[in-house]
Design a protein around this motif. Structure first.
Motif, short mmCIF file in Angstrom:
data_model
loop_
_atom_site.label_atom_id
_atom_site.label_comp_id
_atom_site.label_asym_id
_atom_site.label_seq_id
_atom_site.Cartn_x
_atom_site.Cartn_y
_atom_site.Cartn_z
N ILE A 27 16.79 23.86 3.75
CA ILE A 27 16.49 22.64 4.50
C ILE A 27 15.00 22.30 4.32
N SER A 28 14.83 21.08 3.91
CA SER A 28 13.44 20.62 3.70
C SER A 28 12.75 20.37 5.05
N GLU A 29 11.55 20.66 5.01
CA GLU A 29 10.79 20.46 6.25
C GLU A 29 10.61 18.98 6.59
N SER A 30 10.90 18.14 5.63
CA SER A 30 10.74 16.71 5.85
C SER A 30 11.96 16.09 6.52
N LYS A 31 12.95 16.87 6.76
CA LYS A 31 14.14 16.31 7.40
C LYS A 31 13.81 15.85 8.80
N PRO A 32 14.23 14.65 9.14
CA PRO A 32 13.95 14.15 10.48
C PRO A 32 14.90 14.75 11.51
N PRO A 33 14.57 14.71 12.75
CA PRO A 33 15.50 15.16 13.80
C PRO A 33 16.84 14.39 13.71
N ASP A 34 17.88 15.00 14.23
CA ASP A 34 19.27 14.50 14.16
C ASP A 34 19.85 14.53 12.74
N SER A 35 19.17 15.20 11.83
CA SER A 35 19.77 15.40 10.50
C SER A 35 20.92 16.43 10.61
N HIS A 36 21.89 16.22 9.77
CA HIS A 36 23.09 17.10 9.82
C HIS A 36 23.17 17.94 8.56
N PHE A 37 23.57 19.20 8.75
CA PHE A 37 23.69 20.15 7.64
C PHE A 37 25.10 20.80 7.72
N PRO A 38 25.99 20.41 6.79
CA PRO A 38 27.38 20.91 6.88
C PRO A 38 27.47 22.42 6.69
N LEU A 39 28.37 23.00 7.44
CA LEU A 39 28.65 24.44 7.35
C LEU A 39 30.12 24.64 6.94
N GLU A 40 30.36 25.74 6.32
CA GLU A 40 31.75 26.11 5.99
C GLU A 40 32.37 26.78 7.21
N GLY A 41 33.42 26.16 7.72
CA GLY A 41 34.07 26.70 8.90
C GLY A 41 34.92 27.91 8.60
N ALA A 42 35.47 28.46 9.66
CA ALA A 42 36.36 29.62 9.54
C ALA A 42 37.82 29.14 9.44
N SER A 43 38.67 30.02 9.04
CA SER A 43 40.12 29.75 8.97
C SER A 43 40.87 30.81 9.75
N ASP A 44 42.02 30.41 10.35
CA ASP A 44 42.85 31.31 11.15
C ASP A 44 44.27 31.24 10.60
N ALA A 45 44.86 32.39 10.26
CA ALA A 45 46.20 32.43 9.66
C ALA A 45 47.29 32.07 10.65
N ASP A 46 46.98 32.07 11.96
CA ASP A 46 47.99 31.72 12.95
C ASP A 46 48.20 30.20 12.96
N ILE A 47 49.08 29.75 13.87
CA ILE A 47 49.35 28.32 13.99
C ILE A 47 49.22 27.92 15.45
N GLY A 48 49.25 26.60 15.68
CA GLY A 48 49.22 26.10 17.05
C GLY A 48 47.92 26.41 17.73
N GLU A 49 48.05 26.70 19.00
CA GLU A 49 46.85 27.00 19.78
C GLU A 49 46.13 28.24 19.26
N ASN A 50 46.88 29.14 18.68
CA ASN A 50 46.27 30.37 18.16
C ASN A 50 45.37 30.08 16.97
#
Length: 807
Positions: free
Chosen positions: A142-165
């Motif tokens: 992340i560059s230090e020049s990034k202004p506030p409220d800048s967004h940086f995408p992350l790789e989320g997790a995955s769950d082998a279950d279904i539904g609420e689980n």
């Protein structure tokens, strides 16, 4: 009770809900149960026997069994109490992946009679899989020049279950620079990202380490973490940007390696190396990066592995574009790849409960086998039509979805077709269509529906008399079209009385070979025709049988020698004694020798011969060859011996010939004694002539009656023979023509008939002879009496060979 521990109240409520759900499904026509995954061995699923309406006592006798295609032995049934229970570990994710619905289809089969039930067991998901990040650490530049409220995408997790689980929430460790922005839908159109709360100062904080925690909403809650390392870069204040944040692509399954997918383009407003962009794949879900590759310079995405619609229908590819600035900046996009189904799976055929062999008496509509078909493709590619080999007495009937029954369509006849090779063809509706075949070998079992049959209803057998006891005279044979014990034929006599004796005292038949034996010597003079029936029975249940008639004609043998009739009283020693006048001329009949033969035909045809006198003296007498009449060959004179002793040899025409010898004593008297002798001879001749006339009348009547009866029998026999197909026996057809001639006449006779003689002694012989008298004329004074004697002798000869004329 189940694999995931819960509170006692929750467990009771869950069990009650499962029980009510199973009872509701049983009433709807198809039995449904549910069971949580990871349930322990022995976990109760349902009372399957009770729900299917089956009695516990009939489970084992009716061969109760449960089949689950491709599911191994996950579920089992206790045959003692009819309860369906968990037999081994059930992993929902292994069975169904991420599909919303997961169930195990059971096929319950019972026999006697054959019934098939279909049971669906739904596998409920439990929270047994924690959220998982693809990487243990994520590095962010992340560059230090990034202004506030800048967004940086992350790789989320995955769950082998279904539904609420599988619904995930994220938490970020406490810090002063970043906050966490959560995705707002399941497809994560708004990705998980870090939001800059205040400006960065690389000189104060060059690196930041954060802990990102993902938690699902299952009970109990399961979590996963990833370490975030944030590197603060010096100013390169423009990120590469894609034309759009998401791309959607459709791709056929089984696409070849290096198949083009999409070309991505990202632009960077910076100049120089800060504006040069390279591409890389961050992640490919759900199976990882090896399935796709991207050219780092051109941004072309290509296939790098095998795509299978049956395994995954969608792929999510995260692509990052990075510039060459210092520090480099990155832009991101998502490529959604939809896999289209191709008809690459042929149908599969499974045959169960094959009932073989099939008795030929089986009624139509009887179920022979159960057939199930499946196709892993979807849509029209997975729709299967089942067909059977044409022109066979079987057909296929659909019973449930892709389940079929092979049933008998028409009656079977093992004697016509004993074996069928059936080919079941399953063809899907794809283009091009794929098919699979399964061969069924159906044997037809025999039923005792054919009686033994003889080649003809009646046989005629000729046997010579005086056969040795136990002589084989004929062999009967019957054929049974059935098989095995149903075709084992045994023979027996149809017992009856022959005169005062039982039939079994004359003949017998071998039970297995059908050979007919004469148990005692047969006598033509006692029994000319023996007619009886032989029965053939098979060993089937019940046994079937038929009869054949045998007509055994006993042929005459020359076993009786000629017998001399008793001479007139007065002859010494039984010899014929006559007085002969010296005045008789040549050809005068002076005496007659009478003889009969008990045989018939040639064997009863007698001839007479005068034996030469002792010393070789020439006798003035001769004897008629077939009449037995003794007559003079010349006029007598006183030089002849007054007492003439003649020996007459009586011989039949049999082979070998039998004979007898008659003695005739002739006394020569002069003319003075001739009237007395002639008077006595005349009286004797008149008396005997009158008696012979009466006997001749009776003989003529008897011969005519017997002749008429035999001719009528012959006509009926020929009519019956002509009405049945001719058979070749030991004897072929014959057209004998016999002309017999002698000094006394001749007779010609032609006969055409077919004989089968099974006595085994040479070819058949047709014998017939007769004669008419042709005697030299005698003196007028002796014409009356001598002609009567000549006629009587002729009738005697005819009566002796009468039976031969009509054989």
């Amino acid at each position: 009770m189940f694999g995931v521990q819960r509170g006692g109240l929750d467990t009771q409520q869950l069990l009650l809900s499962l029980l009510l759900f199973a009872l509701w499904e049983a009433g709807s026509g198809q039995v449904h149960y549910s069971v949580p995954e990871e349930a322990k061995h022995g976990t109760f699923v349902g009372r399957i026997a009770q729900d299917l309406g089956l009695e516990l006592a009939e489970l084992v006798p009716r061969l109760f069994r449960v089949a689950s295609k491709g599911r191994g032995d996950l579920l089992e049934v206790n045959l003692q109490n009819g309860i369906l229970f968990v037999n081994s570990r059930i992993d929902r994710e292994e069975l169904c992946g991420r599909r919303a619905e997961c169930s195990i289809h059971l096929e319950v089969v019972v026999e006697r009679p054959l019934q098939v039930f279909h049971v669906e067991v739904e596998v409920k998901d439990i929270n047994d899989n924690p959220p998982v990040f693809s990487l243990r650490e994520q590095k962010l530049l992340i560059s230090e020049s990034k202004p506030p409220d800048s967004h940086f995408p992350l790789e989320g997790a995955s769950d082998a279950d279904i539904g609420e689980n599988a619904l995930l929430t994220y938490r970020l460790s406490q810090n002063e620079y970043f906050s966490l922005e959560l995705p707002r839908n399941s497809k994560q159109t708004n990705r998980l990202s870090l939001t800059l709360k205040k400006s960065l100062d690389r000189e104060k904080t060059p690196e930041i380490s954060l802990l990102l925690t993902a938690a699902d909403q299952g009970k109990p809650e399961l979590t996963g973490t990833v370490q975030l390392f944030i590197c603060i870069l010096d100013t390169n204040d423009n990120d590469p940007e894609f034309e759009q944040p998401e791309y959607k692509v459709r791709l056929m399954e089984n696409a070849a390696k290096e198949t083009f997918v999409i070309k991505l383009n990202a632009t960077d407003l910076d100049e120089g190396v800060n504006g040069e962009v390279t591409y890389s794949l961050l992640s490919v879900k759900p199976n990882g990066k090896p399935l796709f590759t991207i050219d780092k310079n051109s941004g072309e995405v290509r296939v790098n592995g095998t795509l299978d619609y049956e395994k995954n229908k969608f792929y999510e590819i995260e692509v990052q574009a990075t510039d060459k600035g210092n520090p480099p900046m990155a832009g991101h996009c998502t490529v959604w790849v939809e896999i289209l189904d191709a008809n690459d799976n042929a149908p599969e055929i499974t045959v169960t409960s094959l009932s073989l062999p099939v008795p030929e008496a089986t009624q139509p509509s009887t179920v022979i086998a159960l057939i199930s078909v499946s196709d892993r493709d979807s849509g029209a590619n997975g729709q299967v039509i089942c067909s059977l080999t044409p022109e066979v007495p079987f057909k296929i009937m659909s019973t449930f979805k892709n389940y079929y029954s092979l049933v008998l369509d028409s009656a079977l006849d093992r004697e016509k077709v004993s074996h069928y090779e059936l080919v079941v063809t399953a063809r899907d509706q794809g283009s091009p269509s794929l098919s699979a075949t399964a061969s069924l070998s159906v044997e037809v079992a025999d039923v005792n529906d054919n009686a033994p049959l003889f080649a003809q209803p009646e046989y005629t057998v000729f046997v010579k008399e005086n056969n040795p006891p136990g002589c084989h005279i004929f062999t009967v044979s019957a054929r049974d079209l059935d098989a095995q014990e149903n075709a084992l034929v045994s023979y027996s006599l149809v017992e009856r009385r022959v005169g005062e004796r039982a039939l079994s005292s004359y003949v017998s038949v071998h039970a297995e070979s059908g050979k007919v034996y004469a148990l005692q010597p047969l006598d033509h003079e006692e029994l000319e025709l023996l007619q009886f029936q032989v029965s053939a029975r098979d060993a089937g249940v019940p046994p079937l049988g038929s009869n054949v008639t045998l007509q055994v004609f006993v042929l005459d043998e020359n076993d009786n020698a000629p017998a001399l009739l008793t001479p007139a009283p007065g002859g010494p020693g039984g010899a014929v004694s006559e007085l002969v006048s010296l005045l008789v001329g040549a050809g005068h009949v002076v005496a007659k020798v009478r003889a009969v033969d008990a045989d018939s035909g040639y064997n009863a045809w007698l001839s007479y011969e005068l034996l030469p006198a002792a010393g070789g003296a020439r006798s003035p007498f001769r004897v008629g060859l077939y009449t037995g009449e003794i007559s003079t060959t010349r006029a007598l004179d006183e030089a002849d011996s007054p007492r003439q002793r003649l020996l007459v040899l009586v011989k039949d025409h049999g082979e070998p010939a039998l004979m007898a010898t008659a003695t005739v004593l002739l006394s020569l008297v002069d003319s003075g004694q001739a009237p007395k002798a002639s008077s006595r001879a005349s009286l004797g001749a008149q008396g005997s002539g009158t008696a012979l006339v009466d006997v001749n009348v009776y003989l003529i009547i008897a011969i005519c009656a017997v002749s008429s009866l035999l001719v009528l029998t012959l006509i009926l026999y020929l009519a019956l023979r002509c009405s049945t197909p001719p058979t070749e026996g030991a004897c072929g057809p014959g057209k004998p023509v016999l002309v017999c001639s002698s000094a006394v006449g001749s007779w010609s006779y032609s006969q055409q008939r077919r004989q089968r003689v099974c006595s085994g002694e040479g070819p058949p012989k047709t014998d017939l002879m007769a004669f008419s008298p042709s005697l030299p004329p005698g003196p007028d004074k002796e014409d009356g009496g001598e002609r009567q004697e000549t006629g009587s002798n002729h009738l005697e000869q005819v009566s002796a060979i009468g039976s031969l004329y009509f054989e």
